[in-house]
Write a protein that holds these residues in place. Structure first.
Motif, short mmCIF file in Angstrom:
data_model
loop_
_atom_site.label_atom_id
_atom_site.label_comp_id
_atom_site.label_asym_id
_atom_site.label_seq_id
_atom_site.Cartn_x
_atom_site.Cartn_y
_atom_site.Cartn_z
N GLU A 1 0.83 -1.21 0.00
CA GLU A 1 0.00 0.00 0.00
C GLU A 1 0.86 1.26 0.00
O GLU A 1 0.61 2.21 -0.75
N VAL A 2 1.89 1.28 0.85
CA VAL A 2 2.77 2.45 0.93
C VAL A 2 3.54 2.65 -0.38
O VAL A 2 3.70 3.77 -0.87
N ARG B 1 2.60 1.75 -3.32
CA ARG B 1 1.66 2.21 -4.34
C ARG B 1 1.35 3.71 -4.17
O ARG B 1 1.23 4.44 -5.15
N GLU B 2 1.26 4.15 -2.93
CA GLU B 2 0.90 5.54 -2.67
C GLU B 2 2.09 6.50 -2.79
O GLU B 2 1.94 7.62 -3.27
N LEU B 3 3.27 6.05 -2.36
CA LEU B 3 4.41 6.96 -2.26
C LEU B 3 5.50 6.69 -3.28
O LEU B 3 6.34 7.56 -3.52
#
Length: 206
Positions: free
Chosen positions: A26-27, A29-31
């Motif tokens: 998730e991180v 993908r986001e950052l």
């Protein structure tokens, strides 16, 4: 919402590792790779960095695990290629491989692209991958080895060069995956199954 380190309920080592992988995916993908530090990943998972490093030796080890278990399935398909030699239809195997490769590269392009904005980070990542015996060239090598074995059995035309065929196949998959990620859709492309059939048949001279 992230849980503060030390406040998560007790869990088995397997569940802790799975949760760390979910949070890392998730991180990332986001950052993107540049900003997705192990500290940020641990914070998002609700654990300390010390807990993260009990399960993964370094950030490269964590990224490899994310790619194997949280990306669209492709790495495991490559690992299965030696077992398909001489048994499963070559064209069918490649037709199965192409859509998976496209999805893998489409998913990975945005998060890995940030590496190239920071030469130092890219160098560290390259070194980390090398330390684990990993890297993008392994895809070409695995596919070329499979094609070479099939050619040796007479299941591929003698004129097919395994290294060149692997480079063309992987390159085409990477390009489509990158373009789909860049454009944000795949409306400008033929269905991936048709793309796979045309690509494989061209390579095999069908």
């Amino acid at each position: 919402m992230a849980t503060e380190p030390g406040r998560r309920r007790r869990s088995t080592p397997e569940r802790t590792r799975e949760h760390l992988l979910d949070s890392a995916a998730e991180v990332l993908r986001e950052l993107g790779m540049a900003r997705a530090t192990t500290k940020e990943i641990a914070r998002a998972a609700g654990y300390s960095e010390a807990t993260l490093y009990k399960h993964f030796t370094d950030k490269s080890d964590l990224l490899l695990a994310v790619m194997r278990h949280r990306f669209p399935p492709f790495v495991e398909v490559l690992a299965e290629l030696p077992g398909r030699v001489g048994r499963e239809d070559v064209r069918g195997t490649l037709l199965d491989l192409v859509p998976r490769a496209v999805a893998f590269y489409r998913h990975g392009a945005p998060m890995l692209g940030s590496l190239f904005a920071d030469p130092g980070l890219l160098a560290r990542h390259r070194g980390g991958m090398a330390g684990h015996g990993a890297g993008p060239l392994n895809v070409n090598r695995a596919l070329a080895a499979y094609l070479d074995d099939e050619r040796a059995l007479g299941r591929l035309p003698a004129g097919v060069d395994p290294g060149s065929a692997a480079s063309l196949l992987v390159g085409a998959c990477f390009q489509r995956g990158f373009l789909e990620a860049f454009l944000g859709h795949d409306d400008d492309f033929p269905p991936v199954e048709l793309h796979a059939a045309e690509l494989v048949d061209t390579l095999l001279g069908a």
